[in-house]
Design an enzyme around this catalytic site. Structure first.
Site, PDB file in Angstrom:
ATOM      1  N   LYS A   1      -5.983  35.649  41.279  1.00 29.39           N
ATOM      2  CA  LYS A   1      -7.334  35.830  41.850  1.00 29.39           C
ATOM      3  C   LYS A   1      -7.383  35.409  43.316  1.00 29.39           C
ATOM      4  O   LYS A   1      -8.165  35.953  44.109  1.00 29.39           O
ATOM      5  CB  LYS A   1      -8.378  35.075  41.029  1.00 29.39           C
ATOM      6  CG  LYS A   1      -8.953  35.918  39.913  1.00 29.39           C
ATOM      7  CD  LYS A   1      -8.008  36.107  38.770  1.00 29.39           C
ATOM      8  CE  LYS A   1      -7.735  37.444  38.250  1.00 29.39           C
ATOM      9  NZ  LYS A   1      -6.810  37.479  37.133  1.00 29.39           N
TER      10      LYS A   1
ATOM     11  N   GLY B   1      -0.204  49.905  32.761  1.00 33.61           N
ATOM     12  CA  GLY B   1      -1.537  50.056  33.375  1.00 33.61           C
ATOM     13  C   GLY B   1      -2.589  49.241  32.651  1.00 33.61           C
ATOM     14  O   GLY B   1      -3.725  49.662  32.499  1.00 33.61           O
TER      15      GLY B   1
ATOM     16  N   TYR C   1      -4.509  45.228  32.444  1.00 31.99           N
ATOM     17  CA  TYR C   1      -5.203  44.541  33.536  1.00 31.99           C
ATOM     18  C   TYR C   1      -4.246  43.829  34.500  1.00 31.99           C
ATOM     19  O   TYR C   1      -4.466  43.840  35.715  1.00 31.99           O
ATOM     20  CB  TYR C   1      -6.308  43.612  32.999  1.00 31.99           C
ATOM     21  CG  TYR C   1      -5.854  42.235  32.555  1.00 31.99           C
ATOM     22  CD1 TYR C   1      -5.887  41.159  33.424  1.00 31.99           C
ATOM     23  CD2 TYR C   1      -5.417  42.003  31.253  1.00 31.99           C
ATOM     24  CE1 TYR C   1      -5.487  39.895  33.009  1.00 31.99           C
ATOM     25  CE2 TYR C   1      -5.024  40.753  30.840  1.00 31.99           C
ATOM     26  CZ  TYR C   1      -5.063  39.699  31.723  1.00 31.99           C
ATOM     27  OH  TYR C   1      -4.666  38.451  31.312  1.00 31.99           O
ATOM     28  N   ILE C   2      -3.145  43.294  33.986  1.00 29.79           N
ATOM     29  CA  ILE C   2      -2.238  42.559  34.879  1.00 29.79           C
ATOM     30  C   ILE C   2      -1.565  43.543  35.837  1.00 29.79           C
ATOM     31  O   ILE C   2      -1.500  43.310  37.048  1.00 29.79           O
ATOM     32  CB  ILE C   2      -1.202  41.744  34.069  1.00 29.79           C
ATOM     33  CG1 ILE C   2      -1.923  40.641  33.287  1.00 29.79           C
ATOM     34  CG2 ILE C   2      -0.132  41.139  34.985  1.00 29.79           C
ATOM     35  CD1 ILE C   2      -1.040  39.784  32.403  1.00 29.79           C
TER      36      ILE C   2
ATOM     37  N   HIS D   1     -35.048  38.773  42.491  1.00 27.52           N
ATOM     38  CA  HIS D   1     -34.925  40.029  43.252  1.00 27.52           C
ATOM     39  C   HIS D   1     -34.642  39.701  44.709  1.00 27.52           C
ATOM     40  O   HIS D   1     -35.250  38.777  45.245  1.00 27.52           O
ATOM     41  CB  HIS D   1     -36.230  40.811  43.160  1.00 27.52           C
ATOM     42  CG  HIS D   1     -36.216  42.062  43.994  1.00 27.52           C
ATOM     43  ND1 HIS D   1     -35.497  43.184  43.622  1.00 27.52           N
ATOM     44  CD2 HIS D   1     -36.807  42.350  45.185  1.00 27.52           C
ATOM     45  CE1 HIS D   1     -35.667  44.119  44.541  1.00 27.52           C
ATOM     46  NE2 HIS D   1     -36.450  43.644  45.506  1.00 27.52           N
TER      47      HIS D   1
HETATM   48  P1  FAD Z   1      -0.213  29.038  28.365  1.00 20.39           P
HETATM   49  O1  FAD Z   1      -1.134  28.991  29.488  1.00 20.39           O
HETATM   50  O2  FAD Z   1       0.826  30.087  28.346  1.00 20.39           O
HETATM   51  O3  FAD Z   1       0.457  27.608  28.256  1.00 20.39           O
HETATM   52  C1  FAD Z   1       1.458  27.336  27.329  1.00 20.39           C
HETATM   53  C2  FAD Z   1       2.280  26.175  27.828  1.00 20.39           C
HETATM   54  O4  FAD Z   1       3.129  25.757  26.784  1.00 20.39           O
HETATM   55  C3  FAD Z   1       3.176  26.531  29.007  1.00 20.39           C
HETATM   56  O5  FAD Z   1       2.953  25.628  30.064  1.00 20.39           O
HETATM   57  C4  FAD Z   1       4.582  26.427  28.457  1.00 20.39           C
HETATM   58  O6  FAD Z   1       5.497  25.941  29.412  1.00 20.39           O
HETATM   59  C5  FAD Z   1       4.411  25.407  27.348  1.00 20.39           C
HETATM   60  N1  FAD Z   1       5.391  25.536  26.254  1.00 20.39           N
HETATM   61  C6  FAD Z   1       5.752  26.667  25.597  1.00 20.39           C
HETATM   62  N2  FAD Z   1       6.627  26.369  24.616  1.00 20.39           N
HETATM   63  C7  FAD Z   1       6.833  25.025  24.665  1.00 20.39           C
HETATM   64  C8  FAD Z   1       7.603  24.121  23.889  1.00 20.39           C
HETATM   65  N3  FAD Z   1       8.333  24.531  22.841  1.00 20.39           N
HETATM   66  N4  FAD Z   1       7.577  22.821  24.220  1.00 20.39           N
HETATM   67  C9  FAD Z   1       6.821  22.367  25.279  1.00 20.39           C
HETATM   68  N5  FAD Z   1       6.063  23.187  26.020  1.00 20.39           N
HETATM   69  C10 FAD Z   1       6.051  24.490  25.714  1.00 20.39           C
HETATM   70  N6  FAD Z   1      -6.578  35.027  31.458  1.00 20.39           N
HETATM   71  C11 FAD Z   1      -7.886  34.988  31.794  1.00 20.39           C
HETATM   72  O7  FAD Z   1      -8.695  34.541  30.999  1.00 20.39           O
HETATM   73  N7  FAD Z   1      -8.312  35.415  33.020  1.00 20.39           N
HETATM   74  C12 FAD Z   1      -7.466  35.924  33.941  1.00 20.39           C
HETATM   75  O8  FAD Z   1      -7.892  36.307  35.029  1.00 20.39           O
HETATM   76  C13 FAD Z   1      -6.090  35.989  33.626  1.00 20.39           C
HETATM   77  N8  FAD Z   1      -5.191  36.453  34.519  1.00 20.39           N
HETATM   78  C14 FAD Z   1      -3.867  36.472  34.202  1.00 20.39           C
HETATM   79  C15 FAD Z   1      -2.969  36.960  35.137  1.00 20.39           C
HETATM   80  C16 FAD Z   1      -1.617  36.992  34.841  1.00 20.39           C
HETATM   81  C17 FAD Z   1      -0.667  37.522  35.860  1.00 20.39           C
HETATM   82  C18 FAD Z   1      -1.156  36.509  33.572  1.00 20.39           C
HETATM   83  C19 FAD Z   1       0.299  36.521  33.239  1.00 20.39           C
HETATM   84  C20 FAD Z   1      -2.045  36.020  32.643  1.00 20.39           C
HETATM   85  C21 FAD Z   1      -3.410  36.000  32.940  1.00 20.39           C
HETATM   86  N9  FAD Z   1      -4.344  35.539  32.020  1.00 20.39           N
HETATM   87  C22 FAD Z   1      -5.679  35.520  32.343  1.00 20.39           C
HETATM   88  C23 FAD Z   1      -3.949  35.091  30.659  1.00 20.39           C
HETATM   89  C24 FAD Z   1      -3.920  33.572  30.583  1.00 20.39           C
HETATM   90  O9  FAD Z   1      -3.030  33.086  31.555  1.00 20.39           O
HETATM   91  C25 FAD Z   1      -3.515  33.135  29.195  1.00 20.39           C
HETATM   92  O10 FAD Z   1      -4.349  33.742  28.244  1.00 20.39           O
HETATM   93  C26 FAD Z   1      -3.626  31.625  29.049  1.00 20.39           C
HETATM   94  O11 FAD Z   1      -2.812  30.959  29.979  1.00 20.39           O
HETATM   95  C27 FAD Z   1      -3.242  31.199  27.631  1.00 20.39           C
HETATM   96  O12 FAD Z   1      -3.350  29.818  27.544  1.00 20.39           O
HETATM   97  P2  FAD Z   1      -2.487  28.987  26.508  1.00 20.39           P
HETATM   98  O13 FAD Z   1      -2.921  27.559  26.670  1.00 20.39           O
HETATM   99  O14 FAD Z   1      -2.579  29.599  25.164  1.00 20.39           O
HETATM  100  O15 FAD Z   1      -0.977  29.182  26.957  1.00 20.39           O
END
Ligand code: FAD
Length: 470
Positions: A57, A181, A183-184, A443
């Site tokens: 963003k 195609g 959102y990412i 408004h």
């Molecule tokens: P994550 O954020 O993936 O965190 C998981 C963590 O667990 C990581 O830090 C990883 O290192 C750690 N981990 C994994 N396995 C292990 C293990 N075995 N031991 C210890 N640590 C571990 N979402 C939105 O809502 N809005 C957006 O605008 C948006 N934009 C995005 C843009 C991009 C380019 C990408 C790739 C994603 C985007 N997302 C967006 C999606 C969003 O990032 C994810 O939905 C969100 O981060 C999920 O959160 P989470 O806590 O489930 O997992």
């Protein structure tokens, strides 16, 4: 804390410090629980903060600002030598991420959450192994390990970018193929097109953003088409071959084989849950065929003391869904009456114009045979949209024809990402068209379009032409 002879016990172990895990850890600490948060990366924040929502963003904002400045001559504002310096932009974006990471670290520290760095896996249903040596025994555990990029099946050259690599702005290629195609892909494609790359988007499905309302998508596509070199839908990438100076990409499109050359390729074809090599086979946790962990409304897995939240579970892979589930899991562990019983999870696509929706879409209603009344209000009829010079867009309210209950809200246009919160609240509160219509909206604002669309659905709108008399 660093691994070594770690041997700890805790009330709750949280694996993963993304927007699911770190929010859960903070809430648990506030509820008086002793928490250990385990993260394999150096810093907390997960995909969202380190290589997802936030850096993307920041970059989108920069290219949109540039685009607005370029288009400002029609209001008499012009700039000489307008240029976007990539090094400064990279530093600015890194600075935002660093600042937010420090913020999260500070919140964790001040609440006494112990952070352990290392990779966790289940040894059994009550013990985690960290980096294969240390152990953490827990009473409850929350799995918040997120997701990773689903790569093209055939061995892909490491020089191909994932979104994470593209976000680091290694360089601005002359030409860029974006495979995917969704959102990412679209967000990143528009960033690089704004930076000067000739961007082509290749999508396997017949439309861009397949999950979204195509009524809204159509308006966005019309707007972004001039910024892209080519949009190929219904197209399969057959191969990507790295050559000395470029990539050769072979695409199957409408029965034809197209061979194209690009300086760089970015693959954004979806993500899959991080549930492999977590040692789940040493527990009774049920995982489906795609690797998602099965949970109930309280975010409990089939082991009732182990919870899973965020991208590792079903539903949209979005940060705000992960955070909400994180709070639910934390509260259930603290024996509060909590459940993920949300009626809607808003989705936003940060293209220009933005697309956002929550609840039922018109297409879904059609497919499921649900009778609906739809009110559409075009931004071209809105004073504020005209003062902003952005009349490209509309707001749509989907309602129950009998009761007027709001069932869905969709929009495309400037700041749709902000406006959708009102639609989500309406869904959550069980609002009717009347509630939206009688709520006084300031408004002139873009938010008036929500009230106006509700009036269109109810047949009381004054700012659109009256229905034609027969
Ligand atoms: P994550 O954020 O993936 O965190 C998981 C963590 O667990 C990581 O830090 C990883 O290192 C750690 N981990 C994994 N396995 C292990 C293990 N075995 N031991 C210890 N640590 C571990 N979402 C939105 O809502 N809005 C957006 O605008 C948006 N934009 C995005 C843009 C991009 C380019 C990408 C790739 C994603 C985007 N997302 C967006 C999606 C969003 O990032 C994810 O939905 C969100 O981060 C999920 O959160 P989470 O806590 O489930 O997992």
């Amino acid at each position: 804390m660093v691994m070594g002879s770690l041997n700890e016990e805790t009330e709750v172990a949280v694996i993963g410090s993304g927007p699911g895990g770190y929010v859960a850890a903070l809430r648990l600490a506030d509820l008086g629980k002793d928490v250990i948060l385990i993260e394999e990366r150096e810093r907390p924040g997960g995909t969202c903060l380190l290589e997802g929502c936030i850096p993307s963003k920041a970059l989108i904002n920069a290219v949109e600002l540039k685009d607005s400045a370029q288009n400002a001559s029609r209001i008499g504002l012009s700039f000489d030598n307008l240029r976007l310096d990539v090094d400064t932009l990279r530093k600015w974006t890194t600075g935002i991420v660093d600042g937010l990471v420090k913020g999260v670290q500070g919140l964790l520290e001040r609440r006494g959450v112990e952070m352990v760095h290392g990779r966790a896996e289940f040894k059994d249903s009550h013990t985690l192994l960290v980096d294969g040596s240390g152990t953490i025994e827990f009473q409850h555990c929350i799995i918040a390990t997120g997701s990773n990029l689903a790569r093209l099946p055939e061995g892909m050259d490491p020089a191909v970018w994932s979104s994470g690599e593209a976000l680091k702005l290694p360089y601005v290629p002359e030409s860029l193929a974006v495979v995917g195609g969704g959102y990412i892909g679209l967000e990143m494609g528009l960033v690089y097109s704004g930076l000067g790359s000739k961007v082509s988007v290749v999508e396997f499905f017949p439309h861009l953003l397949m999950g979204a309302d195509q009524d809204l998508v159509g308006i966005m596509v019309h707007h972004i088409t001039p910024r892209l070199e080519e949009i190929l839908v219904g197209s399969r990438v057959r191969s990507i071959e790295k050559r000395e100076k470029d990539f050769e990409v072979v695409i199957e499109h409408e029965g034809e084989i197209l061979t194209r050359s690009f300086q760089q390729v970015l693959v954004a074809i979806g993500r899959r849950p991080n549930t492999e090599s977590l040692g789940l086979e040493n527990t009774q946790i049920v995982v489906d065929e795609q690797g998602f962990i099965e949970i109930d409304e309280e975010c409990r897995t089939s082991e009732p003391h182990i919870f899973a939240i965020g991208d590792v579970t079903h539903g949209p892979m979005l940060a705000h869904k992960a955070s909400r589930e994180g709070k639910v899991a934390a509260e259930v562990i603290a024996e509060h009456d909590a459940a993920f019983d949300n009626r809607a999870i808003p989705a936003v696509v940060y293209t220009d114009p933005e697309i956002a929706w929550a609840g039922l879409t018109e297409h879904e209603a059609e497919q499921r045979g649900i009778p609906v009344r739809v009110g559409r209000f075009p931004l071209s009829a809105l004073g504020r949209a005209r003062t902003l010079g952005r009349t490209d867009g509309l707001v749509k309210i989907i309602s129950d024809p009998q009761s007027g209950l709001v069932l869905g809200v969709g929009m495309v246009g400037l700041h749709a990402s902000e406006l959708i919160a009102e639609g989500t609240l309406a869904l959550e509160m069980g609002a009717t068209l009347e509630d939206l219509m009688v709520t006084i909206h300031p408004h002139p604002t873009l938010s008036e379009a929500i009230m106006e669309a509700a009036e269109v659905a109810a047949g009381t709108a004054v700012h659109v032409n009256p229905p034609r008399k027969l």
